[in-house]
Design an enzyme around this catalytic site. Structure first.
Site, PDB file in Angstrom:
ATOM      1  N   CYS A   2      43.541   8.682  48.396  1.00  0.00           N
ATOM      2  CA  CYS A   2      42.993   9.718  47.529  1.00  0.00           C
ATOM      3  C   CYS A   2      43.867   9.783  46.289  1.00  0.00           C
ATOM      4  CB  CYS A   2      43.043  11.083  48.215  1.00  0.00           C
ATOM      5  SG  CYS A   2      42.209  11.109  49.803  1.00  0.00           S
ATOM      6  N   ARG A  27      40.786   5.654  43.118  1.00  0.00           N
ATOM      7  CA  ARG A  27      41.447   5.843  44.414  1.00  0.00           C
ATOM      8  C   ARG A  27      40.543   6.560  45.415  1.00  0.00           C
ATOM      9  NH1 ARG A  27      46.846   5.161  44.321  1.00  0.00           N
ATOM     10  NH2 ARG A  27      47.071   6.463  46.156  1.00  0.00           N
ATOM     11  N   TRP A  74      39.019  10.384  49.090  1.00  0.00           N
ATOM     12  CA  TRP A  74      38.421   9.254  49.803  1.00  0.00           C
ATOM     13  C   TRP A  74      38.607   9.604  51.265  1.00  0.00           C
ATOM     14  CZ3 TRP A  74      35.447   5.190  48.871  1.00  0.00           C
ATOM     15  CH2 TRP A  74      35.389   4.182  49.824  1.00  0.00           C
ATOM     16  N   ASN A  98      47.353  13.288  49.898  1.00  0.00           N
ATOM     17  CA  ASN A  98      46.878  11.909  49.984  1.00  0.00           C
ATOM     18  C   ASN A  98      47.632  11.273  51.129  1.00  0.00           C
ATOM     19  OD1 ASN A  98      46.195   9.199  49.516  1.00  0.00           O
ATOM     20  ND2 ASN A  98      47.900   8.939  48.101  1.00  0.00           N
ATOM     21  N   GLY A  99      46.911  10.745  52.117  1.00  0.00           N
ATOM     22  CA  GLY A  99      47.590  10.098  53.241  1.00  0.00           C
ATOM     23  C   GLY A  99      46.864  10.379  54.541  1.00  0.00           C
ATOM     24  N   GLU A 483      34.950 -17.855  55.230  1.00  0.00           N
ATOM     25  CA  GLU A 483      35.314 -16.809  54.273  1.00  0.00           C
ATOM     26  C   GLU A 483      35.923 -17.420  53.009  1.00  0.00           C
ATOM     27  OE1 GLU A 483      34.571 -13.918  53.820  1.00  0.00           O
ATOM     28  OE2 GLU A 483      36.114 -13.009  52.583  1.00  0.00           O
ATOM     29  N   LYS A 487      34.308 -16.826  49.329  1.00  0.00           N
ATOM     30  CA  LYS A 487      35.071 -16.252  48.202  1.00  0.00           C
ATOM     31  C   LYS A 487      34.949 -17.152  46.976  1.00  0.00           C
ATOM     32  CE  LYS A 487      35.585 -12.922  49.019  1.00  0.00           C
ATOM     33  NZ  LYS A 487      35.221 -12.327  50.257  1.00  0.00           N
ATOM     34  N   GLU A 490      31.388 -17.030  45.432  1.00  0.00           N
ATOM     35  CA  GLU A 490      30.896 -15.816  44.771  1.00  0.00           C
ATOM     36  C   GLU A 490      31.602 -15.497  43.463  1.00  0.00           C
ATOM     37  OE1 GLU A 490      32.854 -12.658  47.988  1.00  0.00           O
ATOM     38  OE2 GLU A 490      30.954 -12.165  47.061  1.00  0.00           O
ATOM     39  N   HIS A 506      29.590 -34.871  62.571  1.00  0.00           N
ATOM     40  CA  HIS A 506      28.154 -34.873  62.879  1.00  0.00           C
ATOM     41  C   HIS A 506      27.295 -34.835  61.618  1.00  0.00           C
ATOM     42  CE1 HIS A 506      29.120 -34.547  67.078  1.00  0.00           C
ATOM     43  NE2 HIS A 506      29.905 -33.519  66.810  1.00  0.00           N
ATOM     44  N   LYS A 605      28.111  -4.763  44.786  1.00  0.00           N
ATOM     45  CA  LYS A 605      29.113  -4.420  45.808  1.00  0.00           C
ATOM     46  C   LYS A 605      28.429  -3.987  47.098  1.00  0.00           C
ATOM     47  CE  LYS A 605      33.237  -3.701  47.386  1.00  0.00           C
ATOM     48  NZ  LYS A 605      33.937  -4.934  47.833  1.00  0.00           N
TER      49      LYS A 605
HETATM   50  C1  AGP Z   1      31.952 -10.090  50.187  1.00  0.00           C
HETATM   51  O1  AGP Z   1      32.868 -10.618  49.295  1.00  0.00           O
HETATM   52  C2  AGP Z   1      30.624  -9.822  49.664  1.00  0.00           C
HETATM   53  N1  AGP Z   1      30.591  -9.196  48.436  1.00  0.00           N
HETATM   54  C3  AGP Z   1      29.529  -9.518  50.653  1.00  0.00           C
HETATM   55  O2  AGP Z   1      29.344 -10.669  51.407  1.00  0.00           O
HETATM   56  C4  AGP Z   1      29.682  -8.313  51.614  1.00  0.00           C
HETATM   57  O3  AGP Z   1      30.666  -8.588  52.557  1.00  0.00           O
HETATM   58  C5  AGP Z   1      28.327  -8.049  52.302  1.00  0.00           C
HETATM   59  O4  AGP Z   1      27.379  -7.710  51.327  1.00  0.00           O
HETATM   60  C6  AGP Z   1      28.422  -6.986  53.353  1.00  0.00           C
HETATM   61  O5  AGP Z   1      28.769  -5.757  52.816  1.00  0.00           O
HETATM   62  P1  AGP Z   1      29.257  -4.587  53.729  1.00  0.00           P
HETATM   63  O6  AGP Z   1      30.525  -5.010  54.387  1.00  0.00           O
HETATM   64  O7  AGP Z   1      29.467  -3.433  52.777  1.00  0.00           O
HETATM   65  O8  AGP Z   1      28.201  -4.300  54.727  1.00  0.00           O
END
Ligand code: AGP
Length: 610
Positions: A2, A27, A74, A98-99, A483, A487, A490, A506, A605
């Site tokens: 927070c 925050r 938060w 905050n904490g 992952e 990364k 994206e 394969h 996001k």
């Molecule tokens: C991760 O870098 C992405 N932006 C995306 O894959 C994300 O993880 C996915 O949309 C799921 O989101 P969530 O964890 O908020 O459900």
């Protein structure tokens, strides 16, 4: 995470406090509030929602006075709502915090047993009551804060005011940040530099255990016992934008380097190192339920899906329980069968991803017990679940998830240990080993991130011009390979694939030539020998191999073009470390290419569409 602010001086406090909160909104932003001393008493205005809701309320109910405190929240304990918003008041005492107070359940019960009427679900209100009780015993405000803090375990940056004193703010810090700002006849307080920058560049960073009495013309610092403390004053010459990102160029980079702190917050109060066990009282699952589950299904999308895959390995290995992982969108696209006594674990940073939310509802309607592993408290997924195990990573601003991924891993590992212990598959000795291993992860992360600060930038320059990049991993490192590829895709828009190392032969091995950098995750774990063979197969076909290996592994170094060395830990915890170089590599490649790192093209996001 927070944001808190404080002001004592000669100007109207409210506009300065609101301005400070705006600069701290990164925050947390689920509710906000102010408390201002009007000369006679402390008046409080709080609102659920973003800061603009508080600003609207302040237009209707202006607060006047030259001393006050403020908070942007938060949620960690208690859903986002007006009643849970800070400041919290008990008699003459008003507090912002905050904490996370670790022993909040015990304190809450004690206060209830004493007949105290609690208004909110927060841990912070408990502190207000503890301070009020000490004041009524005859202590002054600073003495009462010290005595109250002697009862508190956990993380806090607190600011406390009393209606009996219009001239002083008492603040204290342990584990959560707090900065003092020195003005001309006025003093400022904030969780972070940006809140203070427009008013002063002269600042002092408090250390753990510091207690400060803030008056218009001075700040008196002591420790928790009342002994004098001195902290240096520093001149800060950051621009406000730099300050919000704590000096990092992008939120994503800040969030990568924030991971040790995020992990500490996630583990706080959940590792019982004395007993060698995991504490999950908040989840609301009984030991009997843990023993009764017939199977676990993990549901998630994107990065959260990769975390869920690691969770599957952990649950199978530690709890001996059948586990499967599903993409939430695919779970909805077929006639998924829910077995009797099935536990569905839903993993989501936002708690609002549409596919994951709909899959949650579907699993619930078919009779599953649903547990949400989510970062945003009070979001839709936990509301539709039977229990929630929050990740406490704080708000993640960068679209590419980093710190939320590692905190999801931590929660899934803790949950796997908890299940394993309850179901009898996991010995006390192994449980203790894992608990200790987790406790050490934040410092290992710090060391590893520090060691890669310059080397990953160089590696990104060396390999970042490629058109295709492969990431290979086996066992618990396979989801980390996926992952790493996600990364890179994206944020740098480079084509990347994650593969199970054993699957290469394969088909995909045909892709390899001298142009293709191949990341191979090959730390010393139960799959080491086979992963090393896969690395050699890639090398033999001309690939440029970047190995993520255990420290001191000469065999891997001898056959690789570049090596990133990770420190030793339990093999099951290694994903928490091996993912770090992949996050940093993607970041630096994207930064060199000049992409919009924090808001990459075509992405959002939180994905609330199908
Ligand atoms: C991760 O870098 C992405 N932006 C995306 O894959 C994300 O993880 C996915 O949309 C799921 O989101 P969530 O964890 O908020 O459900």
């Amino acid at each position: 995470m927070c944001g808190i602010v404080g002001y004592v001086g000669v100007q109207e406090a409210a506009p300065i406090l609101v301005d400070g909160l705006r600069r701290l909104e990164y925050r947390g932003y689920d509710s906000a509030g102010l408390a201002v001393h009007n000369g006679q008493s402390v008046e409080v205005v709080r609102r659920s929602g973003k800061l603009r809701e508080l600003e609207k309320a302040l237009q209707e109910t202006p607060l006047t006075g030259a001393m006050g405190i403020g908070h942007t929240r938060w949620a960690t304990h208690g859903k986002p709502s007006e009643v849970n918003a800070h400041p919290h008041t008990a008699g003459p005492v008003t507090v912002v915090h905050n904490g996370i107070i670790e022993n909040h359940l015990v304190l809450r019960q004690e206060l209830l047993d004493q007949g105290v009427e609690l208004q909110s679900e927060t841990d912070t209100e408990l502190v207000a009551h503890l301070v009020e009780q000490q004041l009524s015993q005859g202590l002054d405000l600073v003495g009462a804060v010290r005595a109250a803090l002697a009862r508190v375990r956990g993380a806090y940056a607190l600011a406390v005011v009393s209606s009996a004193d219009p001239t002083r703010i008492v603040a204290a810090k342990h584990s959560s940040p707090m900065v003092l700002g020195f003005g001309q006849g006025e003093m400022f307080l904030g969780s972070d530099i940006p809140a203070l920058l427009p008013y002063t560049r002269e600042m002092t960073f408090l250390e753990d255990g510091d207690v400060v009495v803030l008056e218009a013309t001075r700040a008196t610092l002591t420790d928790l016992e009342g002994g004098p403390v001195e902290r240096p004053r520093q001149h800060i010459d950051w621009s406000p934008v730099m300050a919000e990102k704590a000096g990092y160029k992008h939120f994503m980079l800040k969030e990568i380097f924030e991971q040790p702190r995020a992990l500490e917050d996630t583990l706080r109060g959940r590792l019982d190192r004395e007993a060698g066990d995991i504490v999950t009282a908040e989840v609301g699952l009984s030991d009997e339920q843990a023993r009764g589950f017939s199977r676990v299904t993990l549901l998630a999308c994107g990065t959260s899906h990769h975390a869920a895959m690691v969770g599957r390995y952990a649950i199978e290995e530690l709890a001996g329980l059948a586990a499967q992982v599903e993409l939430a969108s695919e779970y909805r696209a077929r006639s998924a069968v829910v077995t009797e006594n099935e536990l569905v674990v839903v993993v989501s940073q936002s708690g609002e991803t549409l596919d994951t939310l709909e899959a949650t509802k579907l699993a619930k309607s078919k009779g599953a017990t649903v547990l949400a592993i989510v970062n945003v408290i009070g979001s839709a997924i936990p509301r539709h679940s039977d229990g929630a195990f929050y990740t406490h990573a704080g708000p993640e601003i960068g679209v590419a998830s980093t710190k939320c991924f590692s905190t999801q891993l931590a929660n899934l590992l803790m949950f796997g240990i908890w299940l394993g212990r309850r179901r009898g598959g996991l010995s006390a000795a192994r449980t203790r080993e894992l608990v200790e291993g987790l406790a050490h992860i934040p410092s290992l992360m710090t060391d590893l991130l520090t060691s890669m600060k310059t080397s990953m930038g160089e590696m990104a320059r060396r390999y970042g011009g490629a058109q295709d990049v492969l990431f290979l991993g086996r066992g618990v490192q396979f989801p980390i390979a996926l992952e790493g590829a996600l990364k890179l895709k994206e944020i740098s828009y480079i084509h990347a694939e994650g593969y199970a190392s054993g699957e290469m032969k394969h088909g995909p091995i045909a892709l390899i030539d001298e142009q293709v950098p191949v990341f191979v995750l090959v730390p010393r774990d139960g799959n080491y020998e086979r992963s090393l063979s896969n690395l050699q197969e890639a090398k033999a076909r001309g690939a440029r191999v970047i190995a993520v290996a255990s420290e001191g592994d000469d065999a891997v170094a001898g056959v690789s073009d570049s090596v990133v060395a990770v420190p030793p830990t339990d093999p099951l915890l290694l994903p928490l470390l091996t993912v770090l170089p992949l996050q940093l590599f993607s970041y630096y490649v994207a930064d060199f290419k000049g992409t919009d790192v924090d808001q990459p093209r075509n992405l959002a996001k939180t994905v609330t569409v199908e």
